[in-house]
Design a protein around this motif. Sequence first.
Motif, short mmCIF file in Angstrom:
data_model
loop_
_atom_site.label_atom_id
_atom_site.label_comp_id
_atom_site.label_asym_id
_atom_site.label_seq_id
_atom_site.Cartn_x
_atom_site.Cartn_y
_atom_site.Cartn_z
N GLY A 1 4.08 -8.57 -3.96
CA GLY A 1 5.12 -9.59 -3.88
C GLY A 1 6.27 -9.28 -4.81
N HIS A 2 7.21 -10.19 -4.84
CA HIS A 2 8.39 -9.97 -5.67
C HIS A 2 8.03 -10.06 -7.15
CE1 HIS A 2 12.50 -10.66 -7.27
NE2 HIS A 2 12.74 -9.71 -6.38
N GLN A 3 8.76 -9.25 -7.95
CA GLN A 3 8.44 -9.20 -9.39
C GLN A 3 8.73 -10.52 -10.10
OE1 GLN A 3 10.02 -6.90 -7.58
NE2 GLN A 3 9.33 -4.85 -8.13
N SER A 4 9.54 -11.38 -9.47
CA SER A 4 9.82 -12.69 -10.06
C SER A 4 8.67 -13.66 -9.81
CB SER A 4 11.10 -13.26 -9.44
OG SER A 4 10.88 -13.50 -8.05
N ARG A 5 7.68 -13.24 -9.07
CA ARG A 5 6.54 -14.03 -8.60
C ARG A 5 6.95 -15.06 -7.54
NH1 ARG A 5 2.66 -11.73 -11.37
NH2 ARG A 5 2.53 -11.74 -13.64
N ARG A 6 8.22 -15.08 -7.13
CA ARG A 6 8.59 -15.93 -5.99
C ARG A 6 8.14 -15.25 -4.71
NH1 ARG A 6 14.81 -17.09 -6.14
NH2 ARG A 6 14.37 -17.56 -3.95
N PRO A 7 7.57 -16.01 -3.77
CA PRO A 7 7.15 -15.38 -2.51
C PRO A 7 8.32 -14.73 -1.79
CG PRO A 7 6.15 -17.54 -2.74
CD PRO A 7 7.16 -17.41 -3.85
N GLN A 8 8.01 -13.66 -1.08
CA GLN A 8 9.07 -12.95 -0.36
C GLN A 8 8.59 -12.48 1.00
OE1 GLN A 8 10.31 -9.36 -2.33
NE2 GLN A 8 8.30 -8.40 -2.23
N LEU A 9 9.56 -12.31 1.90
CA LEU A 9 9.31 -11.60 3.14
C LEU A 9 10.21 -10.37 3.13
CD1 LEU A 9 9.09 -14.41 5.87
CD2 LEU A 9 7.22 -13.20 4.72
N VAL A 10 9.73 -9.35 3.80
CA VAL A 10 10.44 -8.08 3.77
C VAL A 10 10.62 -7.61 5.21
CG1 VAL A 10 10.41 -5.75 2.83
CG2 VAL A 10 9.28 -7.61 1.58
N PHE A 11 11.78 -7.01 5.46
CA PHE A 11 12.13 -6.68 6.85
C PHE A 11 12.24 -5.19 7.09
CE2 PHE A 11 13.49 -10.81 5.54
CZ PHE A 11 12.88 -11.61 6.50
N GLY A 12 11.85 -4.42 6.10
CA GLY A 12 11.89 -2.97 6.29
C GLY A 12 11.08 -2.29 5.20
N VAL A 13 10.90 -1.02 5.38
CA VAL A 13 10.18 -0.22 4.38
C VAL A 13 10.88 1.12 4.26
CG1 VAL A 13 7.88 -1.18 4.74
CG2 VAL A 13 8.69 0.70 6.19
N ARG A 14 10.65 1.78 3.13
CA ARG A 14 11.06 3.17 3.03
C ARG A 14 10.02 4.03 3.76
NH1 ARG A 14 13.53 4.51 -2.95
NH2 ARG A 14 11.56 3.74 -3.80
N GLY A 15 10.48 5.08 4.36
CA GLY A 15 9.56 6.06 4.94
C GLY A 15 9.06 6.97 3.83
N ILE A 16 8.25 7.93 4.20
CA ILE A 16 7.71 8.83 3.19
C ILE A 16 7.49 10.23 3.74
CG2 ILE A 16 5.30 8.16 3.71
CD1 ILE A 16 4.78 8.48 0.64
N THR A 17 7.70 11.19 2.88
CA THR A 17 7.24 12.54 3.12
C THR A 17 7.02 13.15 1.74
OG1 THR A 17 7.60 14.61 4.29
CG2 THR A 17 9.54 13.58 3.31
N GLY A 18 6.87 14.44 1.67
CA GLY A 18 6.64 15.07 0.36
C GLY A 18 6.16 16.48 0.54
N PHE A 19 5.88 17.11 -0.56
CA PHE A 19 5.42 18.49 -0.51
C PHE A 19 4.74 18.85 -1.82
CE2 PHE A 19 8.74 20.35 -3.26
CZ PHE A 19 9.68 19.32 -3.25
N ASP A 20 3.85 19.83 -1.73
CA ASP A 20 3.30 20.45 -2.93
C ASP A 20 3.99 21.79 -3.09
OD1 ASP A 20 1.66 18.31 -3.09
OD2 ASP A 20 -0.21 19.44 -3.16
N ILE A 21 4.29 22.13 -4.31
CA ILE A 21 4.94 23.41 -4.56
C ILE A 21 4.23 24.13 -5.69
CG2 ILE A 21 6.70 22.29 -6.02
CD1 ILE A 21 8.62 24.55 -5.09
N THR A 22 3.91 25.40 -5.45
CA THR A 22 3.30 26.25 -6.47
C THR A 22 4.19 27.47 -6.67
OG1 THR A 22 1.06 25.53 -5.91
CG2 THR A 22 1.26 27.62 -7.09
N VAL A 23 4.54 27.75 -7.92
CA VAL A 23 5.30 28.96 -8.22
C VAL A 23 4.37 29.91 -8.97
CG1 VAL A 23 7.48 27.71 -8.20
CG2 VAL A 23 6.33 28.17 -10.38
N TYR A 24 4.69 31.20 -8.87
CA TYR A 24 3.76 32.24 -9.30
C TYR A 24 4.32 33.12 -10.40
CZ TYR A 24 1.21 30.80 -5.21
OH TYR A 24 0.51 30.05 -4.30
N GLY A 25 3.47 33.44 -11.37
CA GLY A 25 3.79 34.46 -12.35
C GLY A 25 2.95 35.70 -12.05
#
Lengths: 528, 528
Positions: free
Chosen positions: A246-270
């Motif tokens: 819920g909302h950080q103010s503790r007031r009830p909320q409704l939400v009409f969208g979301v963020r999408g998500i993606t990501g990646f793992d990255i390994t670099v080499y010595g």
Amino acid sequence: MKNYATTPEPDFADLAADLSTARTMGRYAVLAVLVFTGLARAQDPIETVRAFRIENESRILREFVEFLEIPNVSSDAPNIRRNAEYIRKALGKRGIKAELFEIAGASPVVFGEIKTPGATRTFGIYVHYDGQPVDIARWTNPPFKPALYTAAIENGGVRRPMPKPGEPADPEWRLYARASGDDKAPIIAALTALDALRAADIALTANIKFFFEGEEEIGSPHLAEYLRKYRDKIDVDAWIIMDGPGHQSRRPQLVFGVRGITGFDITVYGATRYLHSGHYGNWAPNPAMMLAQLLASMKNGAGRVLIDGFYDTIEPLTPEGKRALAAVPEIGEAMRNELGLRETEANSAPYVQRLLLPSLNVRGLVSATVGETARNVIPNTATASIDIRLVSGNDPEAMLDLVESHIRRQGYKIVREQPDRETRRANAKIAKVTRHGGYKAARTSMSIPIVKEIVRAASRAAGEPIIQLPTLGGSLPLYLFTDDLQKPVVIAPIANHDNNQHAPDENIRLGNLWYGIDLLGAIFTMPP
Amino acid sequence: MKNYATTPEPDFADLAADLSTARTMGRYAVLAVLVFTGLARAQDPIETVRAFRIENESRILREFVEFLEIPNVSSDAPNIRRNAEYIRKALGKRGIKAELFEIAGASPVVFGEIKTPGATRTFGIYVHYDGQPVDIARWTNPPFKPALYTAAIENGGVRRPMPKPGEPADPEWRLYARASGDDKAPIIAALTALDALRAADIALTANIKFFFEGEEEIGSPHLAEYLRKYRDKIDVDAWIIMDGPGHQSRRPQLVFGVRGITGFDITVYGATRYLHSGHYGNWAPNPAMMLAQLLASMKNGAGRVLIDGFYDTIEPLTPEGKRALAAVPEIGEAMRNELGLRETEANSAPYVQRLLLPSLNVRGLVSATVGETARNVIPNTATASIDIRLVSGNDPEAMLDLVESHIRRQGYKIVREQPDRETRRANAKIAKVTRHGGYKAARTSMSIPIVKEIVRAASRAAGEPIIQLPTLGGSLPLYLFTDDLQKPVVIAPIANHDNNQHAPDENIRLGNLWYGIDLLGAIFTMPP
């Protein structure tokens, strides 16, 4: 046992008209109107539900504890199925026809349906019953042994016994367990709201379809297939997704969208092996330093992502969205105080504005070891795990393409497997990039009539105007509903914002669970 | 049992003159001269030692295995003492007076002394018998169960049984065990050289004092105190420190200096708890990214440290040092090939030049987790462990002061303990810096006569001119000998450079052990 599917439809029309007038007057005004119109003739469903809850708090918590005791880590197939069976039986006990949707290799979806005679519309209620993995060593109590506290542990809450029958529960108490906040609470709230209405013989006003998923915390890999396979069964007029804090103010909320998500793992080499940091220090390349330099090239100290094109595809907010946003109370300073922060990103820019941008978050970083086990070596690899939150307009794959272009511009050869000797000898900088799965952001228009009605029902449950948030910071596969099914979707989170979702010591504040029960009572009895 | 302390001194003068002439002619010329001068009258000690070794390889390896089977992690006090007792007894068996030096709370030093009648000078031989911690899961075989291989495991070596008595051992074989290369090999080499000389009735030409330390791998915390407390007993004309890896070309080398060492651990802070990366991503500061940015500010992609003043206190190399350096074969490309690297730091600048600079090495980096256990969180801390190698002129504390000034210039408040809420609220960037102990670099002049004689002895043992390295990349508390005791110090490493020192699968190439035996035979019988 009463079966909702055969309950006659009550006449709520006059009550609804009264409520419509009273809505902006707050809860006491509503009560006054109810008294005026005569409680004997038509009970206020929300007040009824609330009274039922107050009388049954210890029993409700007992059922919740029983449910939380079933471990629900998404990857734990046998226990996931135990959870599904538990829910199916819990619905069955309430006389609701429930079944398990199945796809080979997937966790089952629990589907329950309430057919309300004469109802002209149908709401879908989505909740997920699986939970995040548990890092047991970091929990105060075992994650599947629910523990009741008088307040949040970090604010000095102390453990106390579960309330005895008839003993009132303080809404500030917290119940600690994995999935207590994310996302089993709405399931218990729904069951309780149904019990309360049944006990008072108040009928529902719409058809309800419950859809309980068991794979949300691993990215809902089969949700699209489930929605396709069972398309006919799950046809509804609007979806209500109960998840998230819920909302950080503790007031009830409704939400009409979301963020999408993606990501990646990255390994670099010595080098191909650990090297002695004396004999080879400042001669051999150090992958930990290389990774630090690469990550630092991706974002500046002011919180701006430096990857070319990262902000180019953002769809601007609609005027209604902008208006709603302007009405959201800014929680930045309160949250900074709670979290021990002096500043947040972009010179402490408003929280809701930051959610309108895609994020680039380092969720983990490891090269060799630190602390007691650290040794004087040059590590041979360094790995970061990064998640990217997407906003409307961002395509997951296209965003990862931008990231990879950036990595290449820093001189890296991108590989998909551990590089062989030939690749190593041919390239000074090598990055293995493993793309995560992902999905795009989604939004529902706030001006759709049925959406506006849900907002009104939630305000009735809250007893005050609720907060309307154009987008949640977190991610849900909302696009499957908004874009693929082309249905309006409202997210109705009930958990306290500080529920430690995904982390150790996850918890639900009891007051938030009580609101969830009221909210579902209001939705089940919305004026038709 | 023969006691070296009472062995009459032989007359090596004429042999030495012959050898001096023959030295640059290589081993076969030496042999020819020996045959010419008559083997019956005066055996060549090195040839004698070598012949003894060839006849006794299986026995030598058996003794070495027995020694390596005693676990020797520095922190493991009971086993450390078992090692010390083992060495004391091994010296005693050879008739050498040996004792344990003790300081309360410290691992003992094993001290053994050979008094050679008529000898005019005394050499100190320093070796350490303790080893680095073992990350058992990453070892092919248990670290304290020595295993013989036909070659390096990474080059296709296969395990084979220990040789039977009389069975010759291939010098390319590798014996795998913790401390096999670092640093028990010189102890076995010394015992064997003494056995060989005794068997052939060849007397030593100098007094020898053995000093075997048991705390080198934890930074020699009591070495200074031991050297002070036993200053009279350990008075010598020159120290020979047998530690560290040999030259990467596999040609024997002597080294006249070391880099010093210091370092620090640094932890940067985000919120007081893990946060959901969706709800707070690109709002809350991410300590993993902050640490990446901070580290990246310390060193550029060309390998140059960007901390103000980092290179300002370097003492330039002397002309003799420059000449020696110019004669050192460049091993960069061979090492890059071995290690699977296309480039090394500073555009693949020569290896020996890089060792003349202080280093800044990230030896470990951790924030939350990567891989299967990674979750969508914003970590609340990120930690790096960094070691700094020092060159002549660098003061350890002053170098750390420069680092801390740099950290402050990046906007950080430096703390020494976990920051409290007030500190967090008052400072946007907080870094907890924990300074490591450390010591400065040290060098011995290559033009001191006794140093030149040791160089000649080593060349005789090697059968070719040895490499003379002004400084080793690694660190030893050499300053205690060069600066505090004011004695010349020559480092005589015998281990193969690819011995996986400090890492899993540490090993010694048998040919390197054999060279160590020859080298000590040559030093024990140096022309007086």
